[in-house]
Design a protein around this motif. Structure first.
Motif, PDB file in Angstrom:
ATOM      1  N   THR A 110     -94.025 -16.565 -27.431  1.00  0.00           N
ATOM      2  CA  THR A 110     -94.711 -16.853 -28.687  1.00  0.00           C
ATOM      3  C   THR A 110     -95.379 -18.224 -28.638  1.00  0.00           C
ATOM      4  N   ILE A 111     -94.640 -19.240 -28.167  1.00  0.00           N
ATOM      5  CA  ILE A 111     -95.187 -20.593 -28.070  1.00  0.00           C
ATOM      6  C   ILE A 111     -96.382 -20.611 -27.122  1.00  0.00           C
ATOM      7  N   SER A 112     -96.259 -19.945 -25.981  1.00  0.00           N
ATOM      8  CA  SER A 112     -97.324 -19.958 -24.977  1.00  0.00           C
ATOM      9  C   SER A 112     -98.565 -19.224 -25.464  1.00  0.00           C
ATOM     10  N   ASN A 113     -98.385 -18.065 -26.092  1.00  0.00           N
ATOM     11  CA  ASN A 113     -99.530 -17.339 -26.641  1.00  0.00           C
ATOM     12  C   ASN A 113    -100.243 -18.182 -27.694  1.00  0.00           C
ATOM     13  N   PHE A 114     -99.461 -18.840 -28.529  1.00  0.00           N
ATOM     14  CA  PHE A 114    -100.034 -19.712 -29.558  1.00  0.00           C
ATOM     15  C   PHE A 114    -100.832 -20.837 -28.895  1.00  0.00           C
ATOM     16  N   TYR A 115    -100.257 -21.459 -27.865  1.00  0.00           N
ATOM     17  CA  TYR A 115    -100.925 -22.543 -27.148  1.00  0.00           C
ATOM     18  C   TYR A 115    -102.254 -22.065 -26.570  1.00  0.00           C
ATOM     19  N   ALA A 135     -94.370 -34.860 -24.647  1.00  0.00           N
ATOM     20  CA  ALA A 135     -95.597 -34.429 -23.962  1.00  0.00           C
ATOM     21  C   ALA A 135     -96.255 -35.603 -23.246  1.00  0.00           C
ATOM     22  N   GLN A 136     -96.332 -36.745 -23.889  1.00  0.00           N
ATOM     23  CA  GLN A 136     -96.950 -37.924 -23.275  1.00  0.00           C
ATOM     24  C   GLN A 136     -96.161 -38.371 -22.038  1.00  0.00           C
ATOM     25  N   HIS A 137     -94.851 -38.375 -22.155  1.00  0.00           N
ATOM     26  CA  HIS A 137     -93.984 -38.785 -21.046  1.00  0.00           C
ATOM     27  C   HIS A 137     -94.131 -37.820 -19.863  1.00  0.00           C
ATOM     28  N   ILE A 138     -94.120 -36.534 -20.157  1.00  0.00           N
ATOM     29  CA  ILE A 138     -94.219 -35.498 -19.123  1.00  0.00           C
ATOM     30  C   ILE A 138     -95.557 -35.595 -18.381  1.00  0.00           C
ATOM     31  N   VAL A 159     -87.559 -24.777 -26.202  1.00  0.00           N
ATOM     32  CA  VAL A 159     -87.027 -24.051 -27.353  1.00  0.00           C
ATOM     33  C   VAL A 159     -87.849 -24.277 -28.616  1.00  0.00           C
ATOM     34  N   ASN A 160     -88.639 -25.365 -28.629  1.00  0.00           N
ATOM     35  CA  ASN A 160     -89.467 -25.631 -29.803  1.00  0.00           C
ATOM     36  C   ASN A 160     -90.561 -26.626 -29.436  1.00  0.00           C
ATOM     37  N   THR A 161     -91.664 -26.582 -30.178  1.00  0.00           N
ATOM     38  CA  THR A 161     -92.754 -27.538 -29.998  1.00  0.00           C
ATOM     39  C   THR A 161     -93.241 -27.962 -31.380  1.00  0.00           C
ATOM     40  N   ASP A 162     -93.987 -29.055 -31.408  1.00  0.00           N
ATOM     41  CA  ASP A 162     -94.672 -29.382 -32.654  1.00  0.00           C
ATOM     42  C   ASP A 162     -96.167 -29.480 -32.364  1.00  0.00           C
ATOM     43  N   LYS A 163     -96.964 -29.507 -33.423  1.00  0.00           N
ATOM     44  CA  LYS A 163     -98.413 -29.474 -33.264  1.00  0.00           C
ATOM     45  C   LYS A 163     -98.929 -30.656 -32.454  1.00  0.00           C
ATOM     46  N   SER A 164     -98.401 -31.846 -32.684  1.00  0.00           N
ATOM     47  CA  SER A 164     -98.901 -33.017 -31.962  1.00  0.00           C
ATOM     48  C   SER A 164     -98.620 -32.902 -30.465  1.00  0.00           C
ATOM     49  N   GLY A 165     -97.466 -32.363 -30.094  1.00  0.00           N
ATOM     50  CA  GLY A 165     -97.143 -32.155 -28.683  1.00  0.00           C
ATOM     51  C   GLY A 165     -98.063 -31.124 -28.044  1.00  0.00           C
ATOM     52  N   ARG A 166     -98.290 -30.025 -28.745  1.00  0.00           N
ATOM     53  CA  ARG A 166     -99.201 -28.980 -28.232  1.00  0.00           C
ATOM     54  C   ARG A 166    -100.619 -29.517 -28.104  1.00  0.00           C
ATOM     55  N   ASP A 167    -101.081 -30.258 -29.125  1.00  0.00           N
ATOM     56  CA  ASP A 167    -102.433 -30.813 -29.088  1.00  0.00           C
ATOM     57  C   ASP A 167    -102.604 -31.775 -27.916  1.00  0.00           C
ATOM     58  N   TYR A 168    -101.597 -32.607 -27.686  1.00  0.00           N
ATOM     59  CA  TYR A 168    -101.683 -33.555 -26.577  1.00  0.00           C
ATOM     60  C   TYR A 168    -101.768 -32.812 -25.245  1.00  0.00           C
ATOM     61  N   LEU A 169    -100.948 -31.776 -25.075  1.00  0.00           N
ATOM     62  CA  LEU A 169    -101.004 -30.994 -23.837  1.00  0.00           C
ATOM     63  C   LEU A 169    -102.359 -30.320 -23.672  1.00  0.00           C
ATOM     64  N   ARG A 193    -104.146 -19.476 -27.479  1.00  0.00           N
ATOM     65  CA  ARG A 193    -105.091 -19.088 -28.524  1.00  0.00           C
ATOM     66  C   ARG A 193    -105.671 -20.293 -29.257  1.00  0.00           C
ATOM     67  N   ILE A 194    -104.823 -21.219 -29.634  1.00  0.00           N
ATOM     68  CA  ILE A 194    -105.240 -22.332 -30.478  1.00  0.00           C
ATOM     69  C   ILE A 194    -105.801 -23.491 -29.653  1.00  0.00           C
ATOM     70  N   SER A 195    -105.123 -23.839 -28.567  1.00  0.00           N
ATOM     71  CA  SER A 195    -105.469 -25.054 -27.835  1.00  0.00           C
ATOM     72  C   SER A 195    -106.586 -24.857 -26.814  1.00  0.00           C
ATOM     73  N   LYS A 196    -106.776 -23.643 -26.353  1.00  0.00           N
ATOM     74  CA  LYS A 196    -107.829 -23.335 -25.388  1.00  0.00           C
ATOM     75  C   LYS A 196    -107.871 -24.332 -24.225  1.00  0.00           C
ATOM     76  N   PRO A 197    -106.892 -24.251 -23.310  1.00  0.00           N
ATOM     77  CA  PRO A 197    -106.841 -25.187 -22.177  1.00  0.00           C
ATOM     78  C   PRO A 197    -108.135 -25.178 -21.376  1.00  0.00           C
ATOM     79  N   SER A 198    -108.439 -26.321 -20.742  1.00  0.00           N
ATOM     80  CA  SER A 198    -109.714 -26.487 -20.058  1.00  0.00           C
ATOM     81  C   SER A 198    -109.750 -25.946 -18.630  1.00  0.00           C
TER      82      SER A 198
END
Length: 127
Positions: free
Chosen positions: A95-100, A37-40, A63-73, A102-107
């Protein structure tokens, strides 16, 4: 790096700008952890040359994410974006996108789409 506004590719994604929209496509079988996520985000911001764009982001390669990657995004992934349209179609990316969302609430305004045409129609209002 190729000249700004042409095309850029790293190990996780490729992106380009056309018609005032930044197109961003994750490569197949991408695992989105904090380091990825940081590199991207760093590469995308550099590529944009300090100009903000609406972003069409094809997440079908993830295909997969982890919490730290999602939080950084969630915290830094919206820098220099006006709006984001996420292209999803596989159950995993949906599923990953819906979770992102709901939880991360992009700005910035962010919506999920199953096809490119609807996503582009959404982004046109932000050009």
């Amino acid at each position: 790096m190729i000249a700004a506004h042409d095309f850029y590719e790293n190990e996780f994604a490729q992106f380009w700008i056309a018609n005032g929209i930044l197109f961003f496509e994750y490569k197949p079988n991408t695992i989105l952890d904090l380091e990825a996520a940081q590199h991207i985000v760093a590469d995308r911001i550099h590529f944009q040359n300090e100009k903000s764009y609406p972003v069409l982001c094809d997440v079908r390669g993830i295909v997969n994410t982890d919490k730290s990657g999602r939080d950084y995004l969630a915290q830094s992934g919206s820098v220099l974006t006006k709006a984001v349209a996420l292209i999803v179609n596989q159950q995993v990316s949906l599923t990953i996108s819906n979770f992102y969302l709901r939880i991360s609430k992009p700005s910035v305004p962010t919506q999920l789409f199953n096809n490119k045409e609807d996503a582009l129609a959404f982004l046109e209002q932000f050009i």
